[in-house]
Design a protein around this motif. Structure first.
Motif, PDB file in Angstrom:
ATOM      1  N   ARG A  86       0.836  -1.210   0.000  1.00 16.40           N
ATOM      2  CA  ARG A  86       0.000   0.000   0.000  1.00 16.40           C
ATOM      3  C   ARG A  86       0.868   1.256   0.000  1.00 16.40           C
ATOM      4  O   ARG A  86       0.564   2.226  -0.696  1.00 16.40           O
ATOM      5  CB  ARG A  86      -0.933   0.016   1.210  1.00 16.40           C
ATOM      6  N   TYR A  87       1.953   1.247   0.772  1.00 19.69           N
ATOM      7  CA  TYR A  87       2.851   2.408   0.814  1.00 19.69           C
ATOM      8  C   TYR A  87       3.479   2.658  -0.553  1.00 19.69           C
ATOM      9  O   TYR A  87       3.587   3.803  -0.985  1.00 19.69           O
ATOM     10  CB  TYR A  87       3.939   2.202   1.872  1.00 19.69           C
ATOM     11  N   HIS A  88       3.899   1.590  -1.226  1.00 21.91           N
ATOM     12  CA  HIS A  88       4.488   1.762  -2.552  1.00 21.91           C
ATOM     13  C   HIS A  88       3.480   2.342  -3.539  1.00 21.91           C
ATOM     14  O   HIS A  88       3.838   3.106  -4.427  1.00 21.91           O
ATOM     15  CB  HIS A  88       5.048   0.440  -3.064  1.00 21.91           C
ATOM     16  N   ALA A  89       2.198   2.006  -3.383  1.00 19.55           N
ATOM     17  CA  ALA A  89       1.162   2.525  -4.277  1.00 19.55           C
ATOM     18  C   ALA A  89       0.683   3.925  -3.865  1.00 19.55           C
ATOM     19  O   ALA A  89       0.450   4.771  -4.717  1.00 19.55           O
ATOM     20  CB  ALA A  89      -0.024   1.565  -4.304  1.00 19.55           C
ATOM     21  N   PHE A  90       0.568   4.153  -2.555  1.00 17.94           N
ATOM     22  CA  PHE A  90       0.027   5.422  -2.037  1.00 17.94           C
ATOM     23  C   PHE A  90       0.862   5.910  -0.850  1.00 17.94           C
ATOM     24  O   PHE A  90       0.407   5.869   0.299  1.00 17.94           O
ATOM     25  CB  PHE A  90      -1.431   5.230  -1.584  1.00 17.94           C
ATOM     26  N   PRO A  91       2.068   6.394  -1.085  1.00 19.74           N
ATOM     27  CA  PRO A  91       2.974   6.735   0.020  1.00 19.74           C
ATOM     28  C   PRO A  91       2.444   7.805   0.984  1.00 19.74           C
ATOM     29  O   PRO A  91       2.764   7.764   2.173  1.00 19.74           O
ATOM     30  CB  PRO A  91       4.242   7.212  -0.680  1.00 19.74           C
ATOM     31  N   GLU A  92       1.631   8.715   0.514  1.00 26.49           N
ATOM     32  CA  GLU A  92       1.130   9.776   1.398  1.00 26.49           C
ATOM     33  C   GLU A  92       0.005   9.308   2.320  1.00 26.49           C
ATOM     34  O   GLU A  92      -0.315   9.977   3.288  1.00 26.49           O
ATOM     35  CB  GLU A  92       0.642  10.961   0.550  1.00 26.49           C
ATOM     36  N   GLU A  93      -0.578   8.170   2.030  1.00 22.95           N
ATOM     37  CA  GLU A  93      -1.747   7.716   2.778  1.00 22.95           C
ATOM     38  C   GLU A  93      -1.444   6.679   3.853  1.00 22.95           C
ATOM     39  O   GLU A  93      -2.309   6.367   4.665  1.00 22.95           O
ATOM     40  CB  GLU A  93      -2.790   7.153   1.809  1.00 22.95           C
TER      41      GLU A  93
END
Length: 102
Positions: A53-60
């Motif tokens: 998830r971090y790799h796809a959406f690092p700000e979230e």
């Protein structure tokens, strides 16, 4: 270490993996070496999911593993290390000293 005696090391593996900041690994390295490891996927499914998830959406994604470590008690420095070379004749090069600058 993980693949050697996985049953006995399952508990320790979980404790260890909680300390690793997987989100800061390169995506390809993570996919090929961590996510592809069955023992890690079974033991640490939430950590693997968090990293994906971090790799796809690092700000979230927010967790202790997604915050950079803070440097404590030391100043930042750029260290440059190099040597000197002397040309002797047509083909010979002699290098005999190292210079370090901070």
């Amino acid at each position: 270490w993980i693949n050697h005696d996985t049953r006995r090391r399952k508990r320790e593996m979980r404790e260890l993996m909680e300390l690793v900041r997987f989100p800061f690994m390169g995506k390809l390295f993570f996919l090929e070496n961590v996510q592809s490891n069955e023992a890690i996927r079974k033991c640490c499914k939430d950590i693997v999911t968090e990293t994906l998830r971090y790799h796809a959406f690092p700000e979230e994604v927010r967790s202790p593993r997604t915050r950079p470590r803070h440097v404590s008690g030391s100043d930042e420095a750029v260290v440059v290390i190099g040597g000197t070379e002397k040309q002797l004749g047509d083909d010979k090069v002699i290098s005999n000293s190292i210079t370090m600058t901070c």
